[in-house]
Each structure stands twice: as structure tokens, then as C-alpha cells.
Motif scaffolding. Sequence first.
Motif, PDB file in Angstrom:
ATOM      1  N   MET A 189      28.697 -13.773  15.124  1.00  0.00           N
ATOM      2  CA  MET A 189      27.868 -14.581  14.025  1.00  0.00           C
ATOM      3  C   MET A 189      28.691 -14.368  12.645  1.00  0.00           C
ATOM      4  O   MET A 189      29.180 -13.371  12.383  1.00  0.00           O
ATOM      5  CB  MET A 189      26.705 -13.818  13.798  1.00  0.00           C
ATOM      6  N   GLU A 190      28.773 -15.443  12.096  1.00  0.00           N
ATOM      7  CA  GLU A 190      29.379 -15.517  10.653  1.00  0.00           C
ATOM      8  C   GLU A 190      28.550 -14.958   9.650  1.00  0.00           C
ATOM      9  O   GLU A 190      27.297 -15.142   9.563  1.00  0.00           O
ATOM     10  CB  GLU A 190      29.872 -17.017  10.280  1.00  0.00           C
ATOM     11  N   THR A 191      29.081 -14.166   8.713  1.00  0.00           N
ATOM     12  CA  THR A 191      28.327 -13.577   7.533  1.00  0.00           C
ATOM     13  C   THR A 191      27.847 -14.572   6.511  1.00  0.00           C
ATOM     14  O   THR A 191      28.963 -15.414   6.392  1.00  0.00           O
ATOM     15  CB  THR A 191      29.048 -12.309   6.900  1.00  0.00           C
ATOM     16  N   THR A 192      26.851 -14.702   6.181  1.00  0.00           N
ATOM     17  CA  THR A 192      26.462 -15.701   5.437  1.00  0.00           C
ATOM     18  C   THR A 192      25.995 -15.126   4.105  1.00  0.00           C
ATOM     19  O   THR A 192      25.488 -15.697   2.974  1.00  0.00           O
ATOM     20  CB  THR A 192      25.059 -16.505   5.902  1.00  0.00           C
ATOM     21  N   PHE A 193      25.972 -13.724   4.071  1.00  0.00           N
ATOM     22  CA  PHE A 193      25.475 -12.908   2.693  1.00  0.00           C
ATOM     23  C   PHE A 193      26.324 -13.354   1.506  1.00  0.00           C
ATOM     24  O   PHE A 193      27.590 -13.026   1.483  1.00  0.00           O
ATOM     25  CB  PHE A 193      25.455 -11.589   2.886  1.00  0.00           C
ATOM     26  N   ALA A 194      25.646 -13.847   0.504  1.00  0.00           N
ATOM     27  CA  ALA A 194      26.390 -14.047  -0.904  1.00  0.00           C
ATOM     28  C   ALA A 194      26.708 -12.908  -1.697  1.00  0.00           C
ATOM     29  O   ALA A 194      25.750 -12.231  -1.934  1.00  0.00           O
ATOM     30  CB  ALA A 194      25.558 -15.336  -1.721  1.00  0.00           C
ATOM     31  N   PRO A 195      27.927 -12.711  -2.103  1.00  0.00           N
ATOM     32  CA  PRO A 195      28.270 -11.462  -2.813  1.00  0.00           C
ATOM     33  C   PRO A 195      27.323 -11.386  -3.920  1.00  0.00           C
ATOM     34  O   PRO A 195      26.929 -12.642  -4.645  1.00  0.00           O
ATOM     35  CB  PRO A 195      29.648 -11.796  -3.269  1.00  0.00           C
ATOM     36  N   LEU A 196      26.946  -9.966  -4.373  1.00  0.00           N
ATOM     37  CA  LEU A 196      26.329 -10.009  -5.818  1.00  0.00           C
ATOM     38  C   LEU A 196      27.150  -9.444  -6.898  1.00  0.00           C
ATOM     39  O   LEU A 196      28.046  -8.681  -6.608  1.00  0.00           O
ATOM     40  CB  LEU A 196      25.049  -8.675  -5.262  1.00  0.00           C
ATOM     41  N   GLU A 197      26.872  -9.847  -8.071  1.00  0.00           N
ATOM     42  CA  GLU A 197      27.760  -9.541  -9.185  1.00  0.00           C
ATOM     43  C   GLU A 197      27.142  -8.762 -10.139  1.00  0.00           C
ATOM     44  O   GLU A 197      25.555  -8.858 -10.290  1.00  0.00           O
ATOM     45  CB  GLU A 197      28.315 -10.749  -9.702  1.00  0.00           C
ATOM     46  N   THR A 198      28.040  -7.922 -11.022  1.00  0.00           N
ATOM     47  CA  THR A 198      27.458  -7.423 -12.197  1.00  0.00           C
ATOM     48  C   THR A 198      28.376  -7.460 -12.969  1.00  0.00           C
ATOM     49  O   THR A 198      29.365  -8.318 -12.895  1.00  0.00           O
ATOM     50  CB  THR A 198      27.280  -5.724 -12.146  1.00  0.00           C
ATOM     51  N   GLU A 199      28.144  -6.891 -14.179  1.00  0.00           N
ATOM     52  CA  GLU A 199      29.326  -6.940 -15.199  1.00  0.00           C
ATOM     53  C   GLU A 199      30.632  -6.610 -14.775  1.00  0.00           C
ATOM     54  O   GLU A 199      31.510  -7.365 -15.043  1.00  0.00           O
ATOM     55  CB  GLU A 199      28.938  -6.155 -16.590  1.00  0.00           C
ATOM     56  N   ARG A 200      30.892  -5.412 -14.027  1.00  0.00           N
ATOM     57  CA  ARG A 200      32.207  -5.064 -13.490  1.00  0.00           C
ATOM     58  C   ARG A 200      32.464  -5.108 -12.223  1.00  0.00           C
ATOM     59  O   ARG A 200      33.708  -4.829 -11.988  1.00  0.00           O
ATOM     60  CB  ARG A 200      32.371  -3.648 -14.203  1.00  0.00           C
ATOM     61  N   LEU A 201      31.282  -5.370 -11.509  1.00  0.00           N
ATOM     62  CA  LEU A 201      31.654  -5.336 -10.017  1.00  0.00           C
ATOM     63  C   LEU A 201      31.186  -6.352  -9.112  1.00  0.00           C
ATOM     64  O   LEU A 201      30.355  -7.372  -9.515  1.00  0.00           O
ATOM     65  CB  LEU A 201      30.579  -4.119  -9.621  1.00  0.00           C
ATOM     66  N   VAL A 202      31.693  -6.596  -8.151  1.00  0.00           N
ATOM     67  CA  VAL A 202      31.339  -7.319  -6.868  1.00  0.00           C
ATOM     68  C   VAL A 202      30.795  -6.514  -5.636  1.00  0.00           C
ATOM     69  O   VAL A 202      31.569  -5.755  -5.228  1.00  0.00           O
ATOM     70  CB  VAL A 202      32.527  -8.631  -6.722  1.00  0.00           C
ATOM     71  N   LEU A 203      29.750  -7.073  -5.105  1.00  0.00           N
ATOM     72  CA  LEU A 203      29.101  -6.329  -4.099  1.00  0.00           C
ATOM     73  C   LEU A 203      29.149  -7.422  -2.858  1.00  0.00           C
ATOM     74  O   LEU A 203      28.587  -8.145  -3.040  1.00  0.00           O
ATOM     75  CB  LEU A 203      27.675  -5.733  -3.970  1.00  0.00           C
ATOM     76  N   ARG A 204      30.052  -7.402  -1.983  1.00  0.00           N
ATOM     77  CA  ARG A 204      30.519  -8.251  -0.893  1.00  0.00           C
ATOM     78  C   ARG A 204      30.464  -7.725   0.578  1.00  0.00           C
ATOM     79  O   ARG A 204      30.626  -6.502   0.515  1.00  0.00           O
ATOM     80  CB  ARG A 204      31.956  -8.754  -1.126  1.00  0.00           C
ATOM     81  N   PRO A 205      30.144  -8.584   1.382  1.00  0.00           N
ATOM     82  CA  PRO A 205      30.274  -8.106   2.587  1.00  0.00           C
ATOM     83  C   PRO A 205      31.772  -7.335   3.051  1.00  0.00           C
ATOM     84  O   PRO A 205      32.713  -7.872   2.580  1.00  0.00           O
ATOM     85  CB  PRO A 205      30.127  -9.412   3.584  1.00  0.00           C
TER      86      PRO A 205
END
Length: 188
Positions: free
Chosen positions: A1-17
Motif C-alpha cells: 500500500m502506498e503512503t498517502t499521508f501528507a507531511p505536517l509542517e511547523t516553522e522549523r520542521l517537517v513531519l513526514r512518513p
Amino acid sequence: METTFAPLETERLVLRPMTMDDAEDLAERRSDTTTAQYQAWRAPYSVERARELIASMESQPGPLPGLWYQLAVERKRDGKVLGDVALYLSGNGRTAEVGFTLHPWARGHHYATEATARLVDYAVFDVGVHRIEACTHPHNIASVRVLERIGFLAEGIRREAYWVEDEVSDDAIYGLLAREWIARREGD
């Protein structure tokens, strides 16, 4: 299954799969004894084990009830992976648990606070959870401070409730209600 979760961003960070490219970094982070001492794994943590964990994350499109979902925490300015955050949704999806782990060299810069607050935003505003929980060893003062900065309240200690292989320890329970988080965000 392909990940479809969109990265989350903050001022300094990216939360990604996480991807398989993160396996060596994850194994290195989890092999650090100061990191592992309060976690559910023992050091050293093998690259093969990291690959297995990442494969289980890649098989999910995003957070699903009854499963943990981990995201790499990447610094925007240089793309360096600092650690990871995790979200667990209860079976009915109304309660979430959060966790975070950073490399020792990335601690002390409020990255864990920033990343975990963004994960709480996602859980409340995108997933619609009612309650967010976090558990930590009572002596893990750095993690306790992160949780308190975000607005989590200490709710108690579960005595001898947390097992890592054949060792047991107490588990400090922290909680945050969605309405408390929303009120806090509206006050910003």
C-alpha cells in the motif's frame, strides 16, 4: 500500500512518513543507550529491525485505529532527520497517544515540543480525537517537560505497569483534552 499521508509542517520542521532511507538513522537513534533507557526496546537496535518497523509504517496510508504510526522529524533548513514522533489511535479513534524520540544531539532545542505540538494539532483538528495521552517513565524529566510545555496534565502513575523484556517500571500517565488544546491554541 502506498503512503498517502501528507507531511505536517511547523516553522522549523517537517513531519513526514518514514522511508527505507531512514532505517540506518532510526537504528542509530534507537541504539543510543540514553535514548533506549526509557523506551520499549533494548540497545543495540539493528538496521534490520528498523527496516521491519518502517515496512509496517509504509503499509499504512496514515494513522489507523489500533496501530502506531511514526513520522520522521526533519529540520527544514538542512533536511537533517532529528528523530521521530508517533501517533496511536484507539480502536474507536476517539483517543490518541503520542510519543517522540530525538537523537541526543538534537535535544535541548525544543524540537520535540514543536513536533509533538504539531502532531497534537493533527490529532485534534484533522482526526477529531477527544483526548490525547502520553506515557513516560517517571524519571524521564526531559519528556515530562515537553509534555507539560504543550499542556498535558499529569494524571497519575501506574505502578509496575511498563515492561521491557523482563524488567518492569512505573509508567507516568499524562492527558490533554481536545477542548483544552483548542482553548490553548485560541489563546495563542
